[in-house]
Scaffold this motif. Sequence first.
Motif, PDB file in Angstrom:
ATOM      1  N   LEU A 320       0.838  -1.210   0.000  1.00 40.11           N
ATOM      2  CA  LEU A 320       0.000   0.000   0.000  1.00 40.11           C
ATOM      3  C   LEU A 320       0.869   1.255   0.000  1.00 40.11           C
ATOM      4  O   LEU A 320       0.618   2.194  -0.768  1.00 40.11           O
ATOM      5  N   GLU A 321       1.888   1.275   0.849  1.00 37.35           N
ATOM      6  CA  GLU A 321       2.776   2.447   0.905  1.00 37.35           C
ATOM      7  C   GLU A 321       3.543   2.615  -0.403  1.00 37.35           C
ATOM      8  O   GLU A 321       3.754   3.743  -0.860  1.00 37.35           O
ATOM      9  N   LEU A 322       3.942   1.507  -1.018  1.00 37.00           N
ATOM     10  CA  LEU A 322       4.618   1.590  -2.313  1.00 37.00           C
ATOM     11  C   LEU A 322       3.675   2.155  -3.381  1.00 37.00           C
ATOM     12  O   LEU A 322       4.099   2.959  -4.217  1.00 37.00           O
ATOM     13  N   CYS A 323       2.401   1.753  -3.318  1.00 38.66           N
ATOM     14  CA  CYS A 323       1.416   2.305  -4.260  1.00 38.66           C
ATOM     15  C   CYS A 323       1.297   3.819  -4.102  1.00 38.66           C
ATOM     16  O   CYS A 323       1.204   4.553  -5.094  1.00 38.66           O
ATOM     17  N   LEU A 324       1.311   4.290  -2.866  1.00 37.88           N
ATOM     18  CA  LEU A 324       1.244   5.740  -2.633  1.00 37.88           C
ATOM     19  C   LEU A 324       2.486   6.435  -3.176  1.00 37.88           C
ATOM     20  O   LEU A 324       2.402   7.528  -3.750  1.00 37.88           O
ATOM     21  N   LEU A 325       3.648   5.813  -2.992  1.00 35.60           N
ATOM     22  CA  LEU A 325       4.883   6.396  -3.530  1.00 35.60           C
ATOM     23  C   LEU A 325       4.852   6.441  -5.057  1.00 35.60           C
ATOM     24  O   LEU A 325       5.323   7.411  -5.667  1.00 35.60           O
ATOM     25  N   ILE A 326       4.291   5.396  -5.677  1.00 33.06           N
ATOM     26  CA  ILE A 326       4.174   5.390  -7.140  1.00 33.06           C
ATOM     27  C   ILE A 326       3.208   6.484  -7.587  1.00 33.06           C
ATOM     28  O   ILE A 326       3.443   7.173  -8.592  1.00 33.06           O
ATOM     29  N   ALA A 327       2.112   6.667  -6.828  1.00 34.51           N
ATOM     30  CA  ALA A 327       1.177   7.756  -7.136  1.00 34.51           C
ATOM     31  C   ALA A 327       1.867   9.108  -7.033  1.00 34.51           C
ATOM     32  O   ALA A 327       1.645  10.008  -7.853  1.00 34.51           O
ATOM     33  N   MET A 328       2.733   9.247  -6.027  1.00 34.10           N
ATOM     34  CA  MET A 328       3.500  10.493  -5.878  1.00 34.10           C
ATOM     35  C   MET A 328       4.466  10.672  -7.051  1.00 34.10           C
ATOM     36  O   MET A 328       4.659  11.794  -7.541  1.00 34.10           O
ATOM     37  N   LYS A 329       5.060   9.565  -7.487  1.00 34.35           N
ATOM     38  CA  LYS A 329       5.972   9.615  -8.638  1.00 34.35           C
ATOM     39  C   LYS A 329       5.241  10.134  -9.875  1.00 34.35           C
ATOM     40  O   LYS A 329       5.735  11.019 -10.584  1.00 34.35           O
ATOM     41  N   HIS A 330       4.057   9.581 -10.148  1.00 32.77           N
ATOM     42  CA  HIS A 330       3.278  10.023 -11.305  1.00 32.77           C
ATOM     43  C   HIS A 330       2.894  11.501 -11.169  1.00 32.77           C
ATOM     44  O   HIS A 330       2.933  12.255 -12.141  1.00 32.77           O
ATOM     45  N   VAL A 421       3.739  -3.307 -10.383  1.00 33.23           N
ATOM     46  CA  VAL A 421       4.955  -3.142 -11.189  1.00 33.23           C
ATOM     47  C   VAL A 421       4.612  -2.479 -12.524  1.00 33.23           C
ATOM     48  O   VAL A 421       5.310  -1.557 -12.977  1.00 33.23           O
ATOM     49  N   GLN A 422       3.538  -2.937 -13.161  1.00 32.07           N
ATOM     50  CA  GLN A 422       3.132  -2.349 -14.443  1.00 32.07           C
ATOM     51  C   GLN A 422       2.730  -0.890 -14.269  1.00 32.07           C
ATOM     52  O   GLN A 422       3.026  -0.059 -15.132  1.00 32.07           O
ATOM     53  N   TRP A 423       2.056  -0.576 -13.161  1.00 28.09           N
ATOM     54  CA  TRP A 423       1.659   0.816 -12.906  1.00 28.09           C
ATOM     55  C   TRP A 423       2.880   1.704 -12.752  1.00 28.09           C
ATOM     56  O   TRP A 423       2.922   2.827 -13.272  1.00 28.09           O
ATOM     57  N   ALA A 424       3.887   1.202 -12.034  1.00 27.46           N
ATOM     58  CA  ALA A 424       5.100   2.005 -11.822  1.00 27.46           C
ATOM     59  C   ALA A 424       5.814   2.284 -13.143  1.00 27.46           C
ATOM     60  O   ALA A 424       6.350   3.375 -13.347  1.00 27.46           O
ATOM     61  N   ASN A 425       5.803   1.300 -14.045  1.00 23.94           N
ATOM     62  CA  ASN A 425       6.518   1.461 -15.313  1.00 23.94           C
ATOM     63  C   ASN A 425       5.653   2.010 -16.446  1.00 23.94           C
ATOM     64  O   ASN A 425       6.137   2.179 -17.567  1.00 23.94           O
ATOM     65  N   SER A 426       4.378   2.248 -16.148  1.00 23.04           N
ATOM     66  CA  SER A 426       3.465   2.706 -17.188  1.00 23.04           C
ATOM     67  C   SER A 426       3.694   4.166 -17.515  1.00 23.04           C
ATOM     68  O   SER A 426       4.383   4.894 -16.792  1.00 23.04           O
ATOM     69  N   SER A 427       3.096   4.575 -18.622  1.00 25.19           N
ATOM     70  CA  SER A 427       3.125   5.999 -18.994  1.00 25.19           C
ATOM     71  C   SER A 427       2.349   6.769 -17.945  1.00 25.19           C
ATOM     72  O   SER A 427       1.538   6.225 -17.187  1.00 25.19           O
TER      73      SER A 427
END
Length: 429
Positions: A320-330, A421-427
């Motif tokens: 969950l925390e990684l998902c939030l970090l990926i959201a912050m990245k986007h 993983v796909q979300w992190a590497n997605s456009s």
Amino acid sequence: MNESNKNISITRSYLKSKILNDSTLVGYENETNQIQKLIERTIENGESNSVLLIGPRCSGKTTLLRNVLNNLNKKKLLRTNSVFVELHGLVHTDDRLALKEMTSQMDLDNAVDGKVFGSFAENLAFLLACLKSGNKETAKSVVIILEKFDLFCNHHNQTLLYNLFDVSQSAQTPLCIIGTTCRLDVIELLEKRVKSRFSHRQIFLSPGNDNNTLELKSLIERIGYFLTFSDDFKLNIPKKYRNEWNICVKEILDNKKFMQLIQRLIDVDCDERCLKNILLQIINSLSSKKSTLTIKDFEDKLAEFEKDEILEMLNDVTVLELCLLIAMKHHCDIYDNQLMNFEMIYTRYVKFVNANSNIQTVQRAVVMKAFEHIQNMELIVSVSQGTKLQKEYQMFKLLLSSQQILEFVKKSSASIPTEVVQWANSSIV
């Protein structure tokens, strides 16, 4: 020492001296002009002013003031018609120490008719009498710099601050008070009677401001300035060697791979001090066996710079925390590293969950707890200190770069759900 070793030794010494002795601040031209004009108006026109210079640690507050004072010292009028006093909150921990240092720096003799003032009240009265004597046309201007201004607010009754701000409102002695602090809520630390006498003029030095962002082109120009021999170089070194060195540096600066490396440096929020440290380490690596700079030097140092304890902490984050970090990245990719709050990140996270049926829905309160845990891990930092915003709307800055998050996801892909993983590497979505 042969000719080659001599040239390398001179090159190292020259470039290191150039980096260490350069005090130019990039991106703070407007703030520098504001401070300089305030002091000039105090000295030349007899105005009294007060201002707070607010910014994060290592943002350049003290360097900015040093540059302004150096500029003013070049003018004879300013040297003869003003007195500069510098106090530091970590050194002058109470009003008595601060007052003693002020009288010393102002060359005031606190003995009159054989009587020596001993008590704090007597010394303060004497100093105030000296400041209030004369008029703004004939009295010398006084510029007082209070480093770590927030620590002076802890002094008993804020007596010194009250009296200095009170004098700055009088018409007798031109007085300019400049405080530096990293506390955004510093105004709230002032007592009511002190706050009413302060001008409420504040100048912010923030890495988030557009004028202080080290853009790619300006940063590369800055690196070129530090690493090349200037035209006024006068040391005993062959002209052919200097030209070959400058050509080598220019080829590195024009290389696309080098530009990508510098962009990564910008992404991890590189400030002036960090840049100089990296360049100094690269220059120190020069030797008889390695007489030129290469792109690999920068690549290796950048890898060392990015490899820190924060990245190791990512091993402890939940999915969950990684998902939030990926959201912050986007968010940072879309809005060019602008600030964010919980609501922005939660909305982006919910959009991802709704688009992937295999991801379990989590209650909002649980997501908030995960967000707070990321803050406690210091992967994000609040920039809304001192404000009364609800925690959902407080603004934060991500302390990781997009590249760092992607590298962690790639390294840990075996233990992370495929959709994440796909979300992190997605456009950018």
